[in-house]
Design an enzyme around this catalytic site. Structure first.
Site, PDB file in Angstrom:
ATOM      1  N   ASP A   1       0.899  -1.288  -0.046  1.00  0.00           N
ATOM      2  CA  ASP A   1      -0.115  -0.139   0.115  1.00  0.00           C
ATOM      3  C   ASP A   1       0.958   1.120  -0.012  1.00  0.00           C
ATOM      4  O   ASP A   1       1.650   1.553  -0.819  1.00  0.00           O
ATOM      5  CB  ASP A   1      -0.878   0.032   1.132  1.00  0.00           C
ATOM      6  CG  ASP A   1      -1.781   0.851   1.286  1.00  0.00           C
ATOM      7  OD1 ASP A   1      -2.893   0.942   0.509  1.00  0.00           O
ATOM      8  OD2 ASP A   1      -1.834   1.873   2.113  1.00  0.00           O
TER       9      ASP A   1
ATOM     10  N   TYR B   1      -2.192  11.128   2.111  1.00  0.00           N
ATOM     11  CA  TYR B   1      -2.825  11.508   0.818  1.00  0.00           C
ATOM     12  C   TYR B   1      -2.971  12.954   0.916  1.00  0.00           C
ATOM     13  O   TYR B   1      -3.148  13.443  -0.472  1.00  0.00           O
ATOM     14  CB  TYR B   1      -4.182  10.940   1.515  1.00  0.00           C
ATOM     15  CG  TYR B   1      -4.390   9.623   1.451  1.00  0.00           C
ATOM     16  CD1 TYR B   1      -4.617   8.590   0.139  1.00  0.00           C
ATOM     17  CD2 TYR B   1      -4.289   8.762   2.900  1.00  0.00           C
ATOM     18  CE1 TYR B   1      -4.671   7.076   0.544  1.00  0.00           C
ATOM     19  CE2 TYR B   1      -4.449   7.534   2.924  1.00  0.00           C
ATOM     20  CZ  TYR B   1      -4.742   6.644   1.820  1.00  0.00           C
ATOM     21  OH  TYR B   1      -4.733   5.216   2.114  1.00  0.00           O
TER      22      TYR B   1
ATOM     23  N   HIS C   1      -7.172  -6.687  -0.498  1.00  0.00           N
ATOM     24  CA  HIS C   1      -6.075  -5.884  -0.430  1.00  0.00           C
ATOM     25  C   HIS C   1      -5.078  -5.935   0.653  1.00  0.00           C
ATOM     26  O   HIS C   1      -3.705  -5.669   0.577  1.00  0.00           O
ATOM     27  CB  HIS C   1      -6.619  -4.109  -0.278  1.00  0.00           C
ATOM     28  CG  HIS C   1      -5.764  -2.872   0.067  1.00  0.00           C
ATOM     29  ND1 HIS C   1      -4.995  -2.916  -1.405  1.00  0.00           N
ATOM     30  CD2 HIS C   1      -5.320  -2.083   0.883  1.00  0.00           C
ATOM     31  CE1 HIS C   1      -4.008  -1.743  -1.061  1.00  0.00           C
ATOM     32  NE2 HIS C   1      -4.190  -1.458   0.342  1.00  0.00           N
TER      33      HIS C   1
END
Length: 344
Positions: A128, A258, A323
């Site tokens: 990730d 982010y 994921h």
């Protein structure tokens, strides 16, 4: 279970030592913990074993703990496995400014960690956001990396024409989760209105390949429609560990990764068109939302990925995996990592 592969077979005097409390992490209590000074911050690391060093980089919303299985596996096979809490997470420092979460800062932490460990070169594994950090470490400092194994997130070349957030809004709209993360009220504000344990269950059990869209009238804090049943690979004790850490730190540090997307785009202009010239392996689940991102499969399988990462030696797609693949398919992923790095 079917596994598809495309390219082949499958110490410092200032350091404070902290040993894991018995029972806190179950069968992994032989893992030791310490805090090191790197790049102007304190970084917590978990480690086990002796031999060549493998640095394991976690994603969001995770911790060093996401690598608990790989740490023990690699240590038992003659490696020194080291998993930090990245800046902003767990027991590591969490600078307040969003600008302190640029890729230059985060990669700088890992470069300093390599120096603290007394290594000239290391193996790097990332999942990730950790995969993004690993790719950037290889791009900035290939001299420090023996090889890289990236999970879930392929290398993404810089788009010289459009900023990342503009692209995401264009493709998915303002309610895409990364776009929603840009607003404090739509991220931390909503996270504060839901029980942290329930939130961690929602995050870690997410197993849907569709894009994560969060309408304003529902939001992240919306209770699940039915009780969340944990999968076999995730225990209540695991959830409790994550919950304790995120209750203490909150989510701002992780969300800031982010929020620094456009800043990273600005700071890495000099690397436009750069290739990753480190031996590499890529692993992803066929039910991972990142595998179903628009254009991802074409990029991964039809030459673009190999062009940008010319030393890419293997692409593995694990059927039925989502994921959080290093936890969900812990043995398979550990074996893939070991068999790859043992040949370097």
């Amino acid at each position: 279970m079917h596994i598809h592969t495309e390219m082949g077979e499958i110490g410092n005097d200032e350091i404070m030592h902290i040993h894991t409390k018995m029972g806190e992490i179950g069968d992994h209590d032989e893992i030791t913990h310490r805090t090191v000074s790197v790049n102007g911050i304190k970084l917590h690391i978990a480690e086990k074993g002796t031999g060549p060093t493998v640095i394991l980089l976690h994603g969001f919303p995770e911790l060093w703990y996401s690598w608990r299985h790989q740490i023990s596996y690699l240590a038992s096979r003659g490696y020194h496995a080291v998993a930090p809490d990245l800046r902003g997470f767990g027991d590591s420092d969490a600078p307040k400014s969003c600008d302190s979460y640029s890729m230059l800062h985060i990669v700088g932490d890992i470069v300093a960690l390599i120096q603290v460990l007394g290594e000239e070169k290391v193996f790097v594994v990332g999942h990730d956001w950790g995969a993004i950090v690993a790719w950037n470490l290889c791009m900035f400092r290939p001299d420090l990396v023996r090889s890289v194994v990236a999970l879930s997130v392929a290398f993404t070349p810089r788009n010289n024409l459009r900023k990342p957030l503009d692209t995401l809004r264009l493709v998915f709209g303002d309610d895409y989760y990364i776009c929603a993360f840009q607003e404090t009220e739509r991220a931390e504000g909503e996270f504060a209105r839901i029980d942290t344990k329930l939130l961690m269950k929602k995050f870690l059990t997410y197993h849907d390949p569709k894009p994560v869209i969060v309408p304003k009238d529902k939001g992240f804090s919306t209770p699940p429609e039915k009780e969340i049943v944990l999968p076999s690979w995730l225990s209540e004790e695991d959830i409790d560990y994550y919950t304790r850490k995120f209750e203490h730190t909150g989510f701002t540090g992780g969300v800031n990764y982010y929020r620094a997307l456009d800043l990273n785009w600005e700071l890495t202009a000099a690397w436009t068109g750069a290739q990753i010239k480190v031996p590499a392996k890529f692993i992803i689940g066929d039910e991972d939302l990142m595998y179903h991102f628009p254009g991802a499969k074409e990029y991964i399988h039809k030459g673009g990925f190999k062009k940008d990462v010319p030393l890419l030696q293997d692409i593995v797609v694990i059927e039925g995996a989502g994921h959080f693949i290093n936890q969900e398919k812990a043995i398979e992923v550990s074996e893939h990592i070991y068999h790859f790095i043992s040949k370097i």
